[in-house]
Design a protein around this motif. Structure first.
Motif, PDB file in Angstrom:
ATOM      1  N   LEU A 254       0.796  -1.234   0.000  1.00 56.95           N
ATOM      2  CA  LEU A 254       0.000   0.000   0.000  1.00 56.95           C
ATOM      3  C   LEU A 254       0.824   1.278   0.000  1.00 56.95           C
ATOM      4  N   ALA A 255       2.134   1.203   0.169  1.00 55.14           N
ATOM      5  CA  ALA A 255       2.964   2.407   0.157  1.00 55.14           C
ATOM      6  C   ALA A 255       4.379   2.011  -0.272  1.00 55.14           C
ATOM      7  N   PRO A 256       5.158   2.854  -0.865  1.00 62.32           N
ATOM      8  CA  PRO A 256       4.841   4.248  -1.144  1.00 62.32           C
ATOM      9  C   PRO A 256       3.801   4.430  -2.255  1.00 62.32           C
ATOM     10  N   GLU A 257       3.593   3.401  -3.065  1.00 58.73           N
ATOM     11  CA  GLU A 257       2.502   3.405  -4.040  1.00 58.73           C
ATOM     12  C   GLU A 257       1.883   2.015  -4.036  1.00 58.73           C
ATOM     13  N   VAL A 258       0.650   1.910  -4.466  1.00 54.03           N
ATOM     14  CA  VAL A 258      -0.043   0.625  -4.450  1.00 54.03           C
ATOM     15  C   VAL A 258       0.547  -0.300  -5.519  1.00 54.03           C
ATOM     16  N   ASN A 259       0.824  -1.533  -5.097  1.00 56.42           N
ATOM     17  CA  ASN A 259       1.357  -2.547  -6.000  1.00 56.42           C
ATOM     18  C   ASN A 259       0.679  -3.866  -5.641  1.00 56.42           C
TER      19      ASN A 259
ATOM     20  N   GLN B 288       7.880  -2.445   8.200  1.00 60.08           N
ATOM     21  CA  GLN B 288       7.010  -1.288   8.412  1.00 60.08           C
ATOM     22  C   GLN B 288       6.336  -0.740   7.153  1.00 60.08           C
ATOM     23  N   VAL B 289       6.270  -1.513   6.083  1.00 63.16           N
ATOM     24  CA  VAL B 289       5.580  -1.086   4.866  1.00 63.16           C
ATOM     25  C   VAL B 289       4.131  -1.590   4.933  1.00 63.16           C
ATOM     26  N   PRO B 290       3.139  -0.695   4.843  1.00 56.61           N
ATOM     27  CA  PRO B 290       1.739  -1.118   4.924  1.00 56.61           C
ATOM     28  C   PRO B 290       1.365  -2.057   3.781  1.00 56.61           C
ATOM     29  N   HIS B 291       0.645  -3.113   4.142  1.00 58.44           N
ATOM     30  CA  HIS B 291       0.244  -4.113   3.152  1.00 58.44           C
ATOM     31  C   HIS B 291      -0.976  -4.860   3.657  1.00 58.44           C
ATOM     32  N   GLU B 292      -1.563  -5.684   2.794  1.00 57.25           N
ATOM     33  CA  GLU B 292      -2.686  -6.556   3.148  1.00 57.25           C
ATOM     34  C   GLU B 292      -2.724  -7.696   2.153  1.00 57.25           C
TER      35      GLU B 292
END
Length: 95
Positions: free
Chosen positions: A52-57, A72-76
């Motif tokens: 989800l960061a720094p850009e959605v992939n 610490q990189v937001p994801h799901e």
């Protein structure tokens, strides 16, 4: 696709999850702890891994394609049908 740094080692692993028993926290935005990397391993089926960061992939994980989570990189994640997977956590020894 990101790769695990050569100096990290596994220190913990989740149980195997299926599409019916994915912990709710994995299905919504979350992060690993500082210094903790993760490897998402799909045993059967497909799992959508969304960074989800720094850009959605978005990456479709399969038994042939693991996902690497940076610290610490937001994801799901989101199951794409029937799936069996686990998450293995890594860090630099001594940290």
């Amino acid at each position: 696709m990101k790769v695990l740094p050569e100096d990290v080692r596994p220190y913990k692993r989740t149980p195997v999850f299926t599409e019916e028993m994915v912990p709710p926290g994995l299905l919504r935005q979350h992060t690993t702890k500082e210094g903790a990397w993760a490897k998402i391993v799909v045993l059967e089926g497909r799992l959508l891994y969304r960074i989800l960061a720094p850009e959605v992939n978005e990456i479709l994980l399969t038994p042939d394609q693991c996902g690497v989570v940076e610290p610490q990189v937001p994801h799901e994640v989101s199951p794409d049908g029937a799936v069996r997977f686990f998450v293995e956590f890594h860090r630099v020894p001594g940290e």
